[in-house]
Design a protein around this motif. Structure first.
Motif, PDB file in Angstrom:
ATOM      1  N   LYS A 122     -43.860 -28.956 -78.408  1.00  0.00           N
ATOM      2  CA  LYS A 122     -42.562 -28.523 -78.947  1.00  0.00           C
ATOM      3  C   LYS A 122     -42.764 -27.678 -80.201  1.00  0.00           C
ATOM      4  O   LYS A 122     -42.081 -26.670 -80.398  1.00  0.00           O
ATOM      5  N   LYS A 123     -43.702 -28.099 -81.047  1.00  0.00           N
ATOM      6  CA  LYS A 123     -43.997 -27.329 -82.247  1.00  0.00           C
ATOM      7  C   LYS A 123     -44.501 -25.931 -81.885  1.00  0.00           C
ATOM      8  O   LYS A 123     -44.085 -24.927 -82.478  1.00  0.00           O
ATOM      9  N   MET A 124     -45.386 -25.880 -80.883  1.00  0.00           N
ATOM     10  CA  MET A 124     -45.930 -24.590 -80.465  1.00  0.00           C
ATOM     11  C   MET A 124     -44.829 -23.704 -79.877  1.00  0.00           C
ATOM     12  O   MET A 124     -44.798 -22.493 -80.129  1.00  0.00           O
ATOM     13  N   SER A 151     -47.375 -37.614 -78.552  1.00  0.00           N
ATOM     14  CA  SER A 151     -47.949 -36.720 -79.570  1.00  0.00           C
ATOM     15  C   SER A 151     -48.245 -35.345 -78.962  1.00  0.00           C
ATOM     16  O   SER A 151     -48.024 -34.314 -79.605  1.00  0.00           O
ATOM     17  N   GLU A 152     -48.703 -35.335 -77.719  1.00  0.00           N
ATOM     18  CA  GLU A 152     -48.951 -34.067 -77.034  1.00  0.00           C
ATOM     19  C   GLU A 152     -47.638 -33.296 -76.850  1.00  0.00           C
ATOM     20  O   GLU A 152     -47.584 -32.074 -77.068  1.00  0.00           O
ATOM     21  N   ASN A 153     -46.576 -34.012 -76.475  1.00  0.00           N
ATOM     22  CA  ASN A 153     -45.258 -33.408 -76.301  1.00  0.00           C
ATOM     23  C   ASN A 153     -44.745 -32.845 -77.631  1.00  0.00           C
ATOM     24  O   ASN A 153     -44.188 -31.736 -77.681  1.00  0.00           O
ATOM     25  N   PHE A 154     -44.934 -33.585 -78.715  1.00  0.00           N
ATOM     26  CA  PHE A 154     -44.518 -33.130 -80.040  1.00  0.00           C
ATOM     27  C   PHE A 154     -45.259 -31.845 -80.420  1.00  0.00           C
ATOM     28  O   PHE A 154     -44.650 -30.887 -80.923  1.00  0.00           O
ATOM     29  N   GLU A 155     -46.557 -31.809 -80.158  1.00  0.00           N
ATOM     30  CA  GLU A 155     -47.355 -30.612 -80.461  1.00  0.00           C
ATOM     31  C   GLU A 155     -46.874 -29.423 -79.624  1.00  0.00           C
ATOM     32  O   GLU A 155     -46.786 -28.293 -80.128  1.00  0.00           O
ATOM     33  N   GLU A 173     -40.121 -18.364 -82.765  1.00  0.00           N
ATOM     34  CA  GLU A 173     -39.971 -17.611 -84.016  1.00  0.00           C
ATOM     35  C   GLU A 173     -40.705 -16.280 -83.938  1.00  0.00           C
ATOM     36  O   GLU A 173     -40.198 -15.244 -84.397  1.00  0.00           O
ATOM     37  N   LYS A 198     -41.676 -23.799 -80.635  1.00  0.00           N
ATOM     38  CA  LYS A 198     -40.845 -23.373 -81.759  1.00  0.00           C
ATOM     39  C   LYS A 198     -41.506 -22.202 -82.488  1.00  0.00           C
ATOM     40  O   LYS A 198     -40.857 -21.194 -82.813  1.00  0.00           O
ATOM     41  N   ILE A 199     -42.795 -22.304 -82.724  1.00  0.00           N
ATOM     42  CA  ILE A 199     -43.529 -21.221 -83.400  1.00  0.00           C
ATOM     43  C   ILE A 199     -43.498 -19.952 -82.547  1.00  0.00           C
ATOM     44  O   ILE A 199     -43.256 -18.848 -83.061  1.00  0.00           O
ATOM     45  N   LYS A 200     -43.724 -20.119 -81.238  1.00  0.00           N
ATOM     46  CA  LYS A 200     -43.686 -18.961 -80.338  1.00  0.00           C
ATOM     47  C   LYS A 200     -42.293 -18.350 -80.311  1.00  0.00           C
ATOM     48  O   LYS A 200     -42.147 -17.118 -80.265  1.00  0.00           O
TER      49      LYS A 200
END
Length: 160
Positions: free
Chosen positions: A120-122, A114-118, A128, A124-126
């Motif tokens: 990756k999301k961060m 879950s930490e890894n998923f978060e 963008e 991706k946002i960065k």
């Protein structure tokens, strides 16, 4: 002397077994049964005295043991391992530890996933945000270039 006491006890048991349940046994009867049982162990008249002296010799150690028990000398210490654990209990305990370790590792793995998923999301946002900033920078550079051209064009027009 222990063998003598054992034989006496067997003889007494045989004499007492001969007494019916409804019969009343008086103290002299009991003394007579004791004498009969004790006299078969040794010479007549000495059996009861032997039993009495033997039991009297047992009394001081028994009294000392009773005193020690009251003082707590025979209490089991909390950390003393007086009894070994059966092998099946040890194996069950080991299995439970391994099972709980597996559960702990599973929980840690889920947390890391879950930490890894978060993360990756961060990222991706960065990413963008970086691309948006790059587009803005390109637009500003274009404006600056256009402003320079306009400025150069106006400067050329004023010189002429």
């Amino acid at each position: 002397t222990f063998a003598a006491l054992n034989t006496t006890a067997v003889n007494l048991a045989m004499h007492i077994a001969g007494v019916a349940e409804d019969d009343i046994v008086t103290v002299p009867d009991i003394e007579d049964i004791l004498k009969k049982g004790c006299n078969t162990v040794g010479p007549i008249g000495t059996g009861l005295d032997r039993v009495k002296s033997f039991t009297e010799s047992l009394l001081p150690p028994l009294q000392q043991m009773a005193k020690n028990i009251q003082d707590g000398d025979y209490d089991q210490q909390g950390d003393a391992d007086t009894k070994s654990e059966p092998p099946y209990d040890a194996r069950a305990k080991q299995f439970k530890e391994q099972f709980s370790l597996g559960d702990q590792l599973k929980t840690q793995l889920e947390y890391k996933q879950s930490e890894n998923f978060e993360l990756k999301k961060m990222v991706k946002i960065k990413g963008e945000e970086v691309s948006q900033q790059a587009v803005r920078a390109d637009m500003l550079e274009k404006r600056l270039e256009n402003a320079r051209r306009d400025g150069d064009g106006k400067l050329d027009a004023m010189k002429q």
